[in-house]
Structure formats: structure tokens, C-alpha cells
Design an enzyme around this catalytic site. Structure first.
Site, PDB file in Angstrom:
ATOM      1  N   CYS A   1      39.128  60.719  33.793  1.00 49.71           N
ATOM      2  CA  CYS A   1      40.511  60.456  34.233  1.00 49.71           C
ATOM      3  C   CYS A   1      40.575  60.284  35.747  1.00 49.71           C
ATOM      4  CB  CYS A   1      41.469  61.557  33.779  1.00 49.71           C
ATOM      5  SG  CYS A   1      41.552  61.719  32.007  1.00 49.71           S
TER       6      CYS A   1
ATOM      7  N   ASP B   1      47.063  69.692  44.080  1.00 47.10           N
ATOM      8  CA  ASP B   1      46.668  69.749  42.681  1.00 47.10           C
ATOM      9  C   ASP B   1      45.516  70.752  42.600  1.00 47.10           C
ATOM     10  OD1 ASP B   1      45.366  69.447  40.301  1.00 47.10           O
ATOM     11  OD2 ASP B   1      45.379  67.246  40.311  1.00 47.10           O
TER      12      ASP B   1
ATOM     13  N   GLN C   1      41.462  72.270  39.542  1.00 46.84           N
ATOM     14  CA  GLN C   1      40.025  72.604  39.593  1.00 46.84           C
ATOM     15  C   GLN C   1      39.710  73.654  40.655  1.00 46.84           C
ATOM     16  OE1 GLN C   1      38.021  71.598  37.333  1.00 46.84           O
ATOM     17  NE2 GLN C   1      39.148  69.883  36.451  1.00 46.84           N
TER      18      GLN C   1
ATOM     19  N   HIS D   1      42.795  62.812  40.263  1.00 42.57           N
ATOM     20  CA  HIS D   1      42.870  62.701  38.802  1.00 42.57           C
ATOM     21  C   HIS D   1      44.074  61.821  38.473  1.00 42.57           C
ATOM     22  CE1 HIS D   1      43.882  64.138  34.708  1.00 42.57           C
ATOM     23  NE2 HIS D   1      42.622  64.519  34.612  1.00 42.57           N
TER      24      HIS D   1
ATOM     25  N   LYS E   1      42.279  75.821  31.996  1.00 46.96           N
ATOM     26  CA  LYS E   1      41.047  75.675  32.795  1.00 46.96           C
ATOM     27  C   LYS E   1      40.636  77.005  33.416  1.00 46.96           C
ATOM     28  CE  LYS E   1      42.070  70.873  34.038  1.00 46.96           C
ATOM     29  NZ  LYS E   1      41.216  70.067  33.161  1.00 46.96           N
TER      30      LYS E   1
HETATM   31  N1  7TS Z   1      44.241  67.477  38.075  1.00 44.97           N
HETATM   32  C1  7TS Z   1      42.921  67.663  38.058  1.00 44.97           C
HETATM   33  C2  7TS Z   1      42.168  67.748  39.355  1.00 44.97           C
HETATM   34  C3  7TS Z   1      42.264  67.818  36.837  1.00 44.97           C
HETATM   35  O1  7TS Z   1      40.951  68.022  36.826  1.00 44.97           O
HETATM   36  C4  7TS Z   1      43.005  67.726  35.632  1.00 44.97           C
HETATM   37  C5  7TS Z   1      42.342  67.783  34.302  1.00 44.97           C
HETATM   38  C6  7TS Z   1      44.382  67.555  35.720  1.00 44.97           C
HETATM   39  C7  7TS Z   1      44.959  67.426  36.949  1.00 44.97           C
HETATM   40  C8  7TS Z   1      45.248  67.544  34.509  1.00 44.97           C
HETATM   41  O2  7TS Z   1      45.297  68.798  33.947  1.00 44.97           O
HETATM   42  P1  7TS Z   1      46.084  69.069  32.588  1.00 44.97           P
HETATM   43  O3  7TS Z   1      45.741  70.473  32.248  1.00 44.97           O
HETATM   44  O4  7TS Z   1      47.505  68.848  32.848  1.00 44.97           O
HETATM   45  O5  7TS Z   1      45.517  68.080  31.592  1.00 44.97           O
HETATM   46  N2  7TS Z   1      40.986  67.414  34.317  1.00 44.97           N
HETATM   47  C9  7TS Z   1      40.210  67.141  33.261  1.00 44.97           C
HETATM   48  C10 7TS Z   1      38.864  66.818  33.398  1.00 44.97           C
HETATM   49  O6  7TS Z   1      38.257  66.772  34.459  1.00 44.97           O
HETATM   50  N3  7TS Z   1      38.354  66.566  32.174  1.00 44.97           N
HETATM   51  O7  7TS Z   1      39.326  66.729  31.273  1.00 44.97           O
HETATM   52  C11 7TS Z   1      40.493  67.076  31.929  1.00 44.97           C
END
Ligand code: 7TS
Length: 415
Positions: free
Chosen positions: A373, A209, A212, A132, A235
Site C-alpha cells: 500500500c 501517521d 508503524q 502509506h 499492529k
Molecule cells: N499507515 C501506515 C504507515 C501503515 O503501515 C498502515 C498499514 C496504515 C497507515 C493503515 O493502517 P490501518 O490499520 O488503518 O489499515 N500498513 C500495512 C502494511 O504495511 N501492510 O498491511 C497494512
């Protein structure tokens, strides 16, 4: 993939009772039942999480760690109680290893900024091609600042990490490996234990990371042995704006703080500053107290179902969705890893993903469309974007059937 009649897909869970816990799922969108299949972007919250946050604001709010009055004590107890819930959830050995952040993005930026204070032009950072943007850009910024080199481990056509190539890239100049536990764009579950084992042979720390991964299966950071693990509350049924950086005690002890301010110091004079102990050294300023409390309530909720049962149920639903999607003419799944979670990215010949997403919305089906992203992944598969249906434990086979019916309408419309 096994074919399964929807009625059999429950994983032993009472899905209807679970769905009833989520007020937002009860609404209609464009007159249709809501099939919320955009969980990789953000999940929904059960009533107990909403209630925990409201209760805090209605009864207990005050700043933490600094008041002698009752409300401040209560707020502090609730905030630190949430930290302990997170510790237990990922089996960290001490609550001091749990740093509250704004989310995965901030957690990774923290490590990049802090570690970066000791990185130079001869050093390398190793990531993979399926990251990501939030596990790419902080490292790119670091490399730009320090002259270090960003190295990228390749993936194959199924959307799997080419492990042997990643391991071959490890060398004494590698200062950190930063890898998705699970890819958001492909659903791939990475062989993180093998990467950690190989990195540790060269004393290289590993950041996972887990954005997910943490919402979908039990995570045990001690068993994994990683130095850092980052994930987001929103999430996994918690509030937005709260997340976690797990850092192993000895590693966090050695890292300098990344932001200065209140809370992260023990004493300050104009000559000298003594930093606070862990985890407060990394929590400058008033934290997102309500967010942490909501995340604690989300963990209670997930635990009441059980992460193993959630993983087992989502695997059934993933297979059912995969099988139904494969019946659609002209549909190509992007990401066919041997090991994947309930994320199905796909393209359909002749239909732009955004058009698909719009037609689906009119049938009450919420999916994400675009590059997710993860633009390097899109480039690798030579697509501008995909449509992505991503599952949570409160989804039902009915949600999948509604998705398939809506895709049928879309394909007819664009035929
Ligand atoms: N890493 C992964 C693997 C992610 O899927 C996401 C967000 C992030 C980092 C960032 O997370 P945040 O909570 O700091 O924003 N992924 C997604 C997505 O797949 N669609 O919208 C956000």
C-alpha cells in the site's frame, strides 16, 4: 552492522516466556515451526488480550454512556478505562484528546474530512513520497473536493525524507503537514520533530501517521508537539477495527464533527444541534467497545515489558536480520535509512516477490510481498513490489535464521 551470535540477542527479555504468551505462535504451518515476520501488516495478540475481550463479552457487555443498569456502567468504565490507558501510553495531557476510531485509516480520514470543511482552492496539503496509501488518498480526495493542491516532499535513494526540500515546501498556504512517523514499506524513521518545529513557525498543524511507530517505541505526543497522532490497535497486539486519533485539545475543539449520529450530540431538534464535548463529538454511534478494552489490555501487556526494552531488543534483531540478509547473493535491501525500525524490504534478482513469499510460506515463514500500500515508494525504486520481513518483540533470532534458510531454498529453486 554488528555481527552477533543469536544466543546474545535477547535485549534482556525472556523471549521464550514472551512467545509462550502468544497462542498463535505455537502452531506449525506446512509442518514447520511458524516464523511470523509480517508484523507491519498486523501483529499477534497475547492471551491476556484475547481473555480481556472474552471476559468483556461474557460478563460486562452493554452499550456505553447511556444505561443506568450495572452492565452499562461496567462497560462504560471499561471503555473509558481503556481511553485512559491510551492517554498514558502516548502521554497525552487529557483523555478527552483520545478519540477511538476504526484504525489509522479512519483517524486520517476524520482529520481530512473535518479540516476539509474549511479548505479551498488556494490551500496546500503537504505529505511525503513514502506515505502509506491511507495517508495519501484521503488528502487526494480532499484536494479533489476543494481544489486544494497536494504537495509531495521527495525521498532519496536510501529511502530517507529529503528534509530540507520538505521544509522548503512549507508556506502560508500549507494547511496541514501529514507525515509517516515510520514508513511501513522502508522502515525509515522520519525526523518528525524537525518537521513539526518548522511547521509550527508558520502555525501549520502536523499530523503524524504513527501506525508503524507506536508498536515499536515509546511515543510522547506532548514532547513531539504534533497536533494529531494516528495509530492502529491491531499492529500493537490489540484487536482489529480499533484505533486512535490523538488530537490536541484546542485543535479538536475548533474542528467540526465529521460524522453525525448518536453519542456526538448533547441536544438535537430539527432546528438546532448542540455537539457533545470532546472526545465524543468525534465518536458518532455505538463504538467498538470490546476493541477499546482489548487495546487497553494490549497496552498493559506492552507496558509490562516496557516500550524502551522493546525498542532496544528490536534494534538488535533488526541488525542481526540485516546482517544475515546481506549475506544472500543477489539480494537488495530497499530502504537503507540511517534511522530505521525492524522492517526489511528486499528484492532478489530473478525472483518475483510473490514467488518468494509462497516458497517461504511452505517453510513456515510469514512475510508480506507486494507494494505494501505504498505504490509511490515502489515506483521510486523502480520495483513492482518487494518482499518484506517486519519484526516484533516476540520474534527471536531463530525466526531470522528460519527466514534466511528459507530464502536459501528459494534462491536455489529459482537459480
Ligand atoms: N499507515 C501506515 C504507515 C501503515 O503501515 C498502515 C498499514 C496504515 C497507515 C493503515 O493502517 P490501518 O490499520 O488503518 O489499515 N500498513 C500495512 C502494511 O504495511 N501492510 O498491511 C497494512
Amino acid at each position: 552492522m554488528s555481527s552477533m551470535a543469536p544466543d546474545n540477542i535477547t535485549g534482556g527479555l525472556d523471549i521464550e516466556a514472551i512467545r509462550a504468551d502468544f497462542p498463535i505462535l505455537q502452531q506449525k504451518v506446512h509442518g514447520c515451526r511458524l516464523a511470523y515476520l509480517d508484523n507491519a501488516a498486523s501483529s499477534q495478540r497475547p492471551h491476556s488480550v484475547i481473555e480481556a475481550v472474552s471476559h468483556y463479552y461474557e460478563h460486562d457487555h452493554a452499550n456505553v454512556h447511556r444505561g443506568v443498569h450495572s452492565l452499562s456502567h461496567r462497560a462504560t468504565d471499561a471503555y473509558e478505562g481503556a481511553r485512559e490507558k491510551v492517554r498514558k501510553f502516548i502521554n497525552a495531557s487529557a483523555a478527552s484528546e483520545i478519540v477511538f476510531t476504526g484504525g489509522t485509516t479512519e483517524s486520517i480520514n476524520l482529520v481530512a474530512a473535518s479540516l476539509g470543511q474549511d479548505i479551498g482552492p488556494d490551500d496546500e496539503i503537504l505529505i511525503s513520497h513514502m506515505e502509506h496509501h491511507s495517508n495519501i488518498v484521503p488528502w487526494k480526495l480532499l484536494c479533489e473536493r476543494t481544489g486544494a493542491t497536494l504537495r509531495v516532499a521527495p525521498i532519496n535513494k536510501r529511502g530517507e525524507l529529503i528534509l530540507e526540500e520538505m521544509l522548503a515546501m512549507l508556506n502560508p498556504r500549507t494547511r496541514i503537514v501529514a507525515l509517516a512517523h515510520v514508513s511501513n514499506a522502508l522502515g525509515t524513521v522520519n525526523p518528525v520533530s524537525k518537521v513539526i518545529e518548522a511547521a509550527h513557525e508558520l502555525d501549520i498543524p502536523v499530523l503524524l501517521d504513527g501506525a508503524q511507530a507506536a508498536p515499536h517505541a515509546a511515543v510522547d505526543v506532548q514532547k513531539l508537539g504534533c497536533e494529531f497522532y494516528a495509530f492502529s490497535g491491531h499492529k500493537m497486539c490489540g484487536p482489529t477495527g480499533i484505533g486512535v486519533l490523538y488530537g490536541r485539545q484546542d485543535v479538536l475543539e475548533r474542528l467540526p464533527p465529521w460524522q453525525g449520529g448518536g453519542e456526538m450530540i448533547l441536544s438535537v431538534s430539527f432546528e438546532d444541534t448542540v455537539y457533545n464535548k470532546l472526545p465524543y463529538k468525534f465518536e458518532a454511534g455505538t463504538p467498538h467497545i470490546a476493541g477499546a478494552i482489548g487495546l487497553g489490555a494490549a497496552i498493559d501487556y506492552l507496558d509490562s515489558i516496557g516500550m524502551d526494552r522493546i525498542a532496544a531488543y528490536e534494534a538488535q534483531l533488526r541488525d542481526y536480520a540485516g546482517q544475515r540478509l546481506s549475506e544472500i547473493d543477489g539480494l537488495r535491501i530497499i530502504g537503507e535509512a540511517e534511522s530505521k525500525v525492524g522492517v526489511h524490504s528486499f528484492v532478489i534478482d530473478g525472483i518475483h516477490p510473490h514467488d518468494l513469499g509462497t516458497v517461504l510460506d511452505h517453510k513456515g515463514v510469514a512475510i508480506r510481498t507486494g507494494h505494501h500500500c505504498a505504490m509511490p515508494v515502489m515506483d521510486f525504486f523502480c520495483v513492482a513490489g518487494t518482499a518484506r520481513a517486519s519484526l516484533a518483540f516476540y520474534n527471536s533470532a531463530e525466526d531470522i535464521d528460519q527466514l534466511i534458510d528459507a530464502l536459501g531454498v528459494a534462491t536455489e529453486m529459482f537459480a
